[in-house]
Design a protein around this motif. Structure first.
Motif, PDB file in Angstrom:
ATOM      1  N   PHE A  51      -3.378   3.052  12.208  1.00 51.72           N
ATOM      2  CA  PHE A  51      -2.349   2.492  11.330  1.00 51.72           C
ATOM      3  C   PHE A  51      -2.259   0.979  11.433  1.00 51.72           C
ATOM      4  O   PHE A  51      -2.613   0.388  12.443  1.00 51.72           O
ATOM      5  CB  PHE A  51      -0.994   3.184  11.531  1.00 51.72           C
ATOM      6  CG  PHE A  51      -0.292   2.933  12.838  1.00 51.72           C
ATOM      7  CD1 PHE A  51       0.520   1.826  13.017  1.00 51.72           C
ATOM      8  CD2 PHE A  51      -0.401   3.842  13.882  1.00 51.72           C
ATOM      9  CE1 PHE A  51       1.196   1.616  14.203  1.00 51.72           C
ATOM     10  CE2 PHE A  51       0.273   3.646  15.071  1.00 51.72           C
ATOM     11  CZ  PHE A  51       1.069   2.521  15.236  1.00 51.72           C
ATOM     12  N   LEU A  52      -1.764   0.375  10.343  1.00 48.36           N
ATOM     13  CA  LEU A  52      -1.724  -1.078  10.205  1.00 48.36           C
ATOM     14  C   LEU A  52      -0.375  -1.695  10.533  1.00 48.36           C
ATOM     15  O   LEU A  52      -0.311  -2.833  11.010  1.00 48.36           O
ATOM     16  CB  LEU A  52      -2.086  -1.480   8.774  1.00 48.36           C
ATOM     17  CG  LEU A  52      -3.524  -1.254   8.344  1.00 48.36           C
ATOM     18  CD1 LEU A  52      -3.760   0.172   7.892  1.00 48.36           C
ATOM     19  CD2 LEU A  52      -3.890  -2.214   7.246  1.00 48.36           C
ATOM     20  N   LEU A  53       0.700  -0.971  10.224  1.00 49.77           N
ATOM     21  CA  LEU A  53       2.059  -1.478  10.425  1.00 49.77           C
ATOM     22  C   LEU A  53       2.938  -0.361  10.980  1.00 49.77           C
ATOM     23  O   LEU A  53       2.691   0.817  10.708  1.00 49.77           O
ATOM     24  CB  LEU A  53       2.655  -1.981   9.104  1.00 49.77           C
ATOM     25  CG  LEU A  53       1.984  -3.203   8.481  1.00 49.77           C
ATOM     26  CD1 LEU A  53       2.496  -3.429   7.062  1.00 49.77           C
ATOM     27  CD2 LEU A  53       2.207  -4.437   9.334  1.00 49.77           C
ATOM     28  N   PRO A  54       3.981  -0.702  11.731  1.00 49.50           N
ATOM     29  CA  PRO A  54       4.822   0.334  12.333  1.00 49.50           C
ATOM     30  C   PRO A  54       5.501   1.241  11.312  1.00 49.50           C
ATOM     31  O   PRO A  54       5.570   2.446  11.490  1.00 49.50           O
ATOM     32  CB  PRO A  54       5.871  -0.450  13.120  1.00 49.50           C
ATOM     33  CG  PRO A  54       5.326  -1.818  13.283  1.00 49.50           C
ATOM     34  CD  PRO A  54       4.387  -2.049  12.139  1.00 49.50           C
ATOM     35  N   THR A  55       6.018   0.647  10.237  1.00 51.26           N
ATOM     36  CA  THR A  55       6.763   1.409   9.240  1.00 51.26           C
ATOM     37  C   THR A  55       6.671   0.707   7.894  1.00 51.26           C
ATOM     38  O   THR A  55       6.394  -0.488   7.828  1.00 51.26           O
ATOM     39  CB  THR A  55       8.242   1.575   9.665  1.00 51.26           C
ATOM     40  OG1 THR A  55       8.902   2.416   8.726  1.00 51.26           O
ATOM     41  CG2 THR A  55       8.955   0.250   9.778  1.00 51.26           C
ATOM     42  N   ARG A  56       6.918   1.453   6.862  1.00 55.32           N
ATOM     43  CA  ARG A  56       6.921   0.906   5.508  1.00 55.32           C
ATOM     44  C   ARG A  56       8.184   0.080   5.278  1.00 55.32           C
ATOM     45  O   ARG A  56       8.212  -0.804   4.439  1.00 55.32           O
ATOM     46  CB  ARG A  56       6.837   2.091   4.553  1.00 55.32           C
ATOM     47  CG  ARG A  56       6.970   1.835   3.137  1.00 55.32           C
ATOM     48  CD  ARG A  56       7.059   3.084   2.290  1.00 55.32           C
ATOM     49  NE  ARG A  56       6.155   4.157   2.617  1.00 55.32           N
ATOM     50  CZ  ARG A  56       5.396   4.793   1.746  1.00 55.32           C
ATOM     51  NH1 ARG A  56       5.407   4.445   0.481  1.00 55.32           N
ATOM     52  NH2 ARG A  56       4.630   5.793   2.118  1.00 55.32           N
ATOM     53  N   GLY A  57       9.230   0.393   6.012  1.00 51.57           N
ATOM     54  CA  GLY A  57      10.500  -0.297   5.842  1.00 51.57           C
ATOM     55  C   GLY A  57      11.369   0.417   4.822  1.00 51.57           C
ATOM     56  O   GLY A  57      10.914   1.285   4.082  1.00 51.57           O
ATOM     57  N   ALA A  58      12.612   0.041   4.781  1.00 54.94           N
ATOM     58  CA  ALA A  58      13.578   0.709   3.910  1.00 54.94           C
ATOM     59  C   ALA A  58      13.507   0.220   2.470  1.00 54.94           C
ATOM     60  O   ALA A  58      14.055   0.849   1.582  1.00 54.94           O
ATOM     61  CB  ALA A  58      14.985   0.497   4.455  1.00 54.94           C
ATOM     62  N   SER A  59      12.834  -0.888   2.235  1.00 55.87           N
ATOM     63  CA  SER A  59      12.852  -1.480   0.899  1.00 55.87           C
ATOM     64  C   SER A  59      12.027  -0.705  -0.125  1.00 55.87           C
ATOM     65  O   SER A  59      12.287  -0.792  -1.311  1.00 55.87           O
ATOM     66  CB  SER A  59      12.353  -2.922   0.965  1.00 55.87           C
ATOM     67  OG  SER A  59      11.011  -2.939   1.408  1.00 55.87           O
ATOM     68  N   LYS A  60      11.038   0.052   0.324  1.00 55.55           N
ATOM     69  CA  LYS A  60      10.180   0.775  -0.611  1.00 55.55           C
ATOM     70  C   LYS A  60      10.440   2.275  -0.501  1.00 55.55           C
ATOM     71  O   LYS A  60      10.424   2.829   0.586  1.00 55.55           O
ATOM     72  CB  LYS A  60       8.709   0.480  -0.313  1.00 55.55           C
ATOM     73  CG  LYS A  60       8.355  -0.974  -0.491  1.00 55.55           C
ATOM     74  CD  LYS A  60       6.903  -1.221  -0.195  1.00 55.55           C
ATOM     75  CE  LYS A  60       6.601  -2.703  -0.322  1.00 55.55           C
ATOM     76  NZ  LYS A  60       5.269  -3.032   0.109  1.00 55.55           N
ATOM     77  N   PRO A  61      10.666   2.930  -1.636  1.00 56.49           N
ATOM     78  CA  PRO A  61      10.897   4.380  -1.578  1.00 56.49           C
ATOM     79  C   PRO A  61       9.623   5.114  -1.153  1.00 56.49           C
ATOM     80  O   PRO A  61       8.523   4.723  -1.523  1.00 56.49           O
ATOM     81  CB  PRO A  61      11.289   4.736  -3.011  1.00 56.49           C
ATOM     82  CG  PRO A  61      10.739   3.639  -3.849  1.00 56.49           C
ATOM     83  CD  PRO A  61      10.703   2.407  -2.987  1.00 56.49           C
ATOM     84  N   LYS A  62       9.809   6.154  -0.358  1.00 53.42           N
ATOM     85  CA  LYS A  62       8.669   6.937   0.123  1.00 53.42           C
ATOM     86  C   LYS A  62       8.326   8.011  -0.903  1.00 53.42           C
ATOM     87  O   LYS A  62       9.031   8.999  -1.032  1.00 53.42           O
ATOM     88  CB  LYS A  62       8.985   7.569   1.474  1.00 53.42           C
ATOM     89  CG  LYS A  62       9.180   6.561   2.574  1.00 53.42           C
ATOM     90  CD  LYS A  62       9.476   7.246   3.889  1.00 53.42           C
ATOM     91  CE  LYS A  62       9.723   6.203   4.956  1.00 53.42           C
ATOM     92  NZ  LYS A  62      10.068   6.784   6.229  1.00 53.42           N
TER      93      LYS A  62
END
Length: 173
Positions: A51-62
């Protein structure tokens, strides 16, 4: 006389994961990215992410789970292992990567991407009750990783950038 069958070799690109049985070995190359390996000793099945980043973050809907993000990559691996009847708590975890690829460019006191990725991986496994059997995290340079699913061994070879006096470091973990 029976010959040991050569394992099928899988190479993970960034943002990929793979779930396999003992007939496979999974490899990748990591800089600031992190790989989590999960291994179930009784069934000799396992999984590995890159994986590249820990999390997608809350700003983008999954919309759908995406293995580029550590939390989602782990979920994807656990879903596949559960389909095989393997509970996450019975897996052994190992974590690799999180290297600082540009040590001269880091502001004092700032966390680099690799540091954030490695810390996220440790937290994720702890939150899922998966013991971390070993880790090779952080430092400078990149790592080559090979996961032998037949026995759970992971070979990690850290390569330092040219101009550093640390040299190469290889470990079987």
């Amino acid at each position: 006389m029976s010959r040991k069958k050569k394992p099928i070799d899988i190479f993970l690109q960034p943002g990929e994961y793979f779930v396999a049985d003992a007939g496979y070995q999974i490899r990748t190359m990591l800089g600031s990215c992190v790989s989590i390996t999960l291994w179930h000793p009784a069934t000799r099945q396992g999984a590995m992410s890159h994986f590249l980043l820990p999390t997608r973050g809350a700003s983008k809907p999954k919309q759908t789970l995406d293995a580029r993000y550590g939390d989602e990559a782990l979920k994807l691996m656990l879903i596949e292992l559960q389909r095989l009847g393997i509970p996450s708590a019975q897996c052994q975890g190992k974590i690799f990567g999180g290297g600082n690829m540009f040590p001269g460019n880091l502001r004092s006191g700032a966390l680099n991407v690799g540091q954030r990725n490695g810390e996220a991986a440790l937290t994720l496994l702890r939150e899922h009750g998966i013991p971390v059997m070993s880790e090779s995290l952080f430092g400078i340079g990149h790592r080559q990783i090979v996961f032998d699913v037949s026995n759970g061994d992971v070979w990690s070879h850290q390569v330092m950038p040219i101009g550093t006096d640390s040299g190469d470091k290889g470990d079987l973990l």
